[in-house]
Design a protein around this motif. Structure first.
Motif, PDB file in Angstrom:
ATOM      1  N   ILE A  13       0.838  -1.200   0.000  1.00  0.00           N
ATOM      2  CA  ILE A  13       0.000   0.000   0.000  1.00  0.00           C
ATOM      3  C   ILE A  13       0.874   1.252   0.000  1.00  0.00           C
ATOM      4  O   ILE A  13       0.565   2.237  -0.684  1.00  0.00           O
ATOM      5  N   GLY A  14       1.985   1.233   0.735  1.00  0.00           N
ATOM      6  CA  GLY A  14       2.894   2.383   0.752  1.00  0.00           C
ATOM      7  C   GLY A  14       3.485   2.659  -0.620  1.00  0.00           C
ATOM      8  O   GLY A  14       3.579   3.817  -1.052  1.00  0.00           O
ATOM      9  N   ILE A  15       3.879   1.603  -1.326  1.00  0.00           N
ATOM     10  CA  ILE A  15       4.400   1.783  -2.686  1.00  0.00           C
ATOM     11  C   ILE A  15       3.321   2.338  -3.598  1.00  0.00           C
ATOM     12  O   ILE A  15       3.567   3.253  -4.397  1.00  0.00           O
ATOM     13  N   ALA A  16       2.121   1.803  -3.478  1.00  0.00           N
ATOM     14  CA  ALA A  16       1.019   2.275  -4.327  1.00  0.00           C
ATOM     15  C   ALA A  16       0.731   3.749  -4.072  1.00  0.00           C
ATOM     16  O   ALA A  16       0.485   4.513  -5.020  1.00  0.00           O
ATOM     17  N   GLN A  17       0.771   4.176  -2.825  1.00  0.00           N
ATOM     18  CA  GLN A  17       0.528   5.587  -2.523  1.00  0.00           C
ATOM     19  C   GLN A  17       1.634   6.481  -3.079  1.00  0.00           C
ATOM     20  O   GLN A  17       1.349   7.543  -3.641  1.00  0.00           O
ATOM     21  N   CYS A  18       2.887   6.066  -2.928  1.00  0.00           N
ATOM     22  CA  CYS A  18       3.988   6.861  -3.484  1.00  0.00           C
ATOM     23  C   CYS A  18       3.857   6.995  -4.994  1.00  0.00           C
ATOM     24  O   CYS A  18       4.021   8.092  -5.547  1.00  0.00           O
ATOM     25  N   LEU A  19       3.568   5.887  -5.654  1.00  0.00           N
ATOM     26  CA  LEU A  19       3.440   5.923  -7.114  1.00  0.00           C
ATOM     27  C   LEU A  19       2.223   6.731  -7.547  1.00  0.00           C
ATOM     28  O   LEU A  19       2.280   7.479  -8.528  1.00  0.00           O
ATOM     29  N   ALA A  20       1.126   6.599  -6.809  1.00  0.00           N
ATOM     30  CA  ALA A  20      -0.092   7.333  -7.179  1.00  0.00           C
ATOM     31  C   ALA A  20       0.100   8.834  -7.038  1.00  0.00           C
ATOM     32  O   ALA A  20      -0.302   9.603  -7.919  1.00  0.00           O
ATOM     33  N   VAL A  21       0.726   9.264  -5.966  1.00  0.00           N
ATOM     34  CA  VAL A  21       0.889  10.703  -5.737  1.00  0.00           C
ATOM     35  C   VAL A  21       1.954  11.292  -6.652  1.00  0.00           C
ATOM     36  O   VAL A  21       1.730  12.292  -7.327  1.00  0.00           O
ATOM     37  N   ALA A  22       3.132  10.672  -6.681  1.00  0.00           N
ATOM     38  CA  ALA A  22       4.262  11.284  -7.391  1.00  0.00           C
ATOM     39  C   ALA A  22       4.237  11.034  -8.892  1.00  0.00           C
ATOM     40  O   ALA A  22       4.699  11.888  -9.656  1.00  0.00           O
ATOM     41  N   TRP A  23       3.717   9.920  -9.341  1.00  0.00           N
ATOM     42  CA  TRP A  23       3.813   9.580 -10.757  1.00  0.00           C
ATOM     43  C   TRP A  23       2.471   9.670 -11.487  1.00  0.00           C
ATOM     44  O   TRP A  23       2.423  10.134 -12.625  1.00  0.00           O
ATOM     45  N   ILE A  24       1.392   9.234 -10.886  1.00  0.00           N
ATOM     46  CA  ILE A  24       0.099   9.259 -11.587  1.00  0.00           C
ATOM     47  C   ILE A  24      -0.564  10.627 -11.437  1.00  0.00           C
ATOM     48  O   ILE A  24      -0.928  11.258 -12.426  1.00  0.00           O
ATOM     49  N   TYR A  25      -0.743  11.095 -10.189  1.00  0.00           N
ATOM     50  CA  TYR A  25      -1.314  12.428  -9.973  1.00  0.00           C
ATOM     51  C   TYR A  25      -0.347  13.500 -10.439  1.00  0.00           C
ATOM     52  O   TYR A  25      -0.748  14.512 -10.998  1.00  0.00           O
ATOM     53  N   GLY A  26       0.909  13.271 -10.224  1.00  0.00           N
ATOM     54  CA  GLY A  26       1.941  14.206 -10.680  1.00  0.00           C
ATOM     55  C   GLY A  26       2.515  15.012  -9.528  1.00  0.00           C
ATOM     56  O   GLY A  26       1.775  15.594  -8.727  1.00  0.00           O
ATOM     57  N   LEU A  27       3.834  15.021  -9.459  1.00  0.00           N
ATOM     58  CA  LEU A  27       4.507  15.740  -8.378  1.00  0.00           C
ATOM     59  C   LEU A  27       4.281  17.241  -8.485  1.00  0.00           C
ATOM     60  O   LEU A  27       4.123  17.919  -7.470  1.00  0.00           O
ATOM     61  N   ASP A  28       4.238  17.785  -9.703  1.00  0.00           N
ATOM     62  CA  ASP A  28       4.012  19.227  -9.861  1.00  0.00           C
ATOM     63  C   ASP A  28       2.628  19.627  -9.354  1.00  0.00           C
ATOM     64  O   ASP A  28       2.485  20.636  -8.657  1.00  0.00           O
ATOM     65  N   ARG A  29       1.618  18.847  -9.696  1.00  0.00           N
ATOM     66  CA  ARG A  29       0.261  19.133  -9.209  1.00  0.00           C
ATOM     67  C   ARG A  29       0.196  19.003  -7.693  1.00  0.00           C
ATOM     68  O   ARG A  29      -0.457  19.796  -7.017  1.00  0.00           O
ATOM     69  N   PHE A  30       0.866  17.985  -7.144  1.00  0.00           N
ATOM     70  CA  PHE A  30       0.881  17.793  -5.694  1.00  0.00           C
ATOM     71  C   PHE A  30       1.580  18.962  -5.002  1.00  0.00           C
ATOM     72  O   PHE A  30       1.109  19.456  -3.972  1.00  0.00           O
ATOM     73  N   ASN A  31       2.692  19.426  -5.578  1.00  0.00           N
ATOM     74  CA  ASN A  31       3.389  20.594  -5.030  1.00  0.00           C
ATOM     75  C   ASN A  31       2.505  21.838  -5.075  1.00  0.00           C
ATOM     76  O   ASN A  31       2.503  22.641  -4.141  1.00  0.00           O
ATOM     77  N   ASP A  32       1.777  22.018  -6.173  1.00  0.00           N
ATOM     78  CA  ASP A  32       0.863  23.161  -6.272  1.00  0.00           C
ATOM     79  C   ASP A  32      -0.233  23.083  -5.211  1.00  0.00           C
ATOM     80  O   ASP A  32      -0.615  24.108  -4.631  1.00  0.00           O
ATOM     81  N   ASP A  33      -0.741  21.883  -4.949  1.00  0.00           N
ATOM     82  CA  ASP A  33      -1.762  21.713  -3.907  1.00  0.00           C
ATOM     83  C   ASP A  33      -1.207  22.066  -2.534  1.00  0.00           C
ATOM     84  O   ASP A  33      -1.873  22.727  -1.735  1.00  0.00           O
ATOM     85  N   ILE A  34       0.018  21.626  -2.248  1.00  0.00           N
ATOM     86  CA  ILE A  34       0.628  21.932  -0.954  1.00  0.00           C
ATOM     87  C   ILE A  34       0.908  23.423  -0.835  1.00  0.00           C
ATOM     88  O   ILE A  34       0.690  24.021   0.222  1.00  0.00           O
ATOM     89  N   GLU A  35       1.351  24.044  -1.930  1.00  0.00           N
ATOM     90  CA  GLU A  35       1.589  25.492  -1.909  1.00  0.00           C
ATOM     91  C   GLU A  35       0.281  26.248  -1.683  1.00  0.00           C
ATOM     92  O   GLU A  35       0.234  27.225  -0.931  1.00  0.00           O
ATOM     93  N   TYR A  36      -0.792  25.780  -2.279  1.00  0.00           N
ATOM     94  CA  TYR A  36      -2.101  26.415  -2.092  1.00  0.00           C
ATOM     95  C   TYR A  36      -2.552  26.314  -0.629  1.00  0.00           C
ATOM     96  O   TYR A  36      -3.108  27.247  -0.072  1.00  0.00           O
ATOM     97  N   MET A  37      -2.282  25.158   0.001  1.00  0.00           N
ATOM     98  CA  MET A  37      -2.728  24.949   1.385  1.00  0.00           C
ATOM     99  C   MET A  37      -1.827  25.623   2.412  1.00  0.00           C
ATOM    100  O   MET A  37      -2.312  26.107   3.434  1.00  0.00           O
ATOM    101  N   THR A  38      -0.523  25.630   2.180  1.00  0.00           N
ATOM    102  CA  THR A  38       0.409  26.133   3.192  1.00  0.00           C
ATOM    103  C   THR A  38       1.047  27.468   2.844  1.00  0.00           C
ATOM    104  O   THR A  38       1.609  28.126   3.718  1.00  0.00           O
TER     105      THR A  38
END
Length: 131
Positions: free
Chosen positions: A9-34
């Motif tokens: 499950i940990g591998i699946a979450q890492c791959l889903a966030v960083a590779w499928i959803y995209g690290l740039d989009r995830f970074n933008d979400d974190i920047e929006y929140m913090t």
């Protein structure tokens, strides 16, 4: 062991966030929140270091499980009595006994059962998109 599904499950979450959803989009979400983007070290951990280390630990756990089959401790008796030489004894009162093959197969199925929906749903999703 319980660790194998959790590592999967940990591998699946890492791959889903960083590779499928995209690290740039995830970074933008974190920047929006913090209000600030995550440090480059965190980004490298999410995309490369964590998936590699978790995969290594998962493979090592699987190899360890395959090399040492599951077993239990059984009572086998006590030290040999000199008055009854025909009855074999044992230096220890217990002995490690491996489960039979079918028992180990049932155990392996029960360990992997919680994570089976993830790859099955992924295969179904990709198969439905190709149609």
């Amino acid at each position: 062991s319980v660790a194998i599904p959790l590592l999967f499950i940990g591998i699946a979450q890492c791959l889903a966030v960083a590779w499928i959803y995209g690290l740039d989009r995830f970074n933008d979400d974190i920047e929006y929140m913090t209000g600030s983007k995550p440090h480059i070290y965190r980004q490298m951990c999410w995309k490369y270091i964590s998936p590699i280390l978790i995969t290594v630990i998962l493979l090592a756990s699987i190899v360890k499980q395959c090399l040492s089959p599951a077993g239990y401790t059984a009572y086998v008796g006590c030290v040999e009595d000199p008055n009854t030489p025909g009855i074999p004894g044992n230096e220890t009162w217990t002995e490690d006994v491996a489960y039979p093959g079918w028992g180990q197969a049932v155990g392996a199925f029960l360990v992997m059962f919680p994570v089976l929906p993830m790859p099955l749903c992924a295969v179904y999703h990709f198969w439905m998109q190709r149609r």
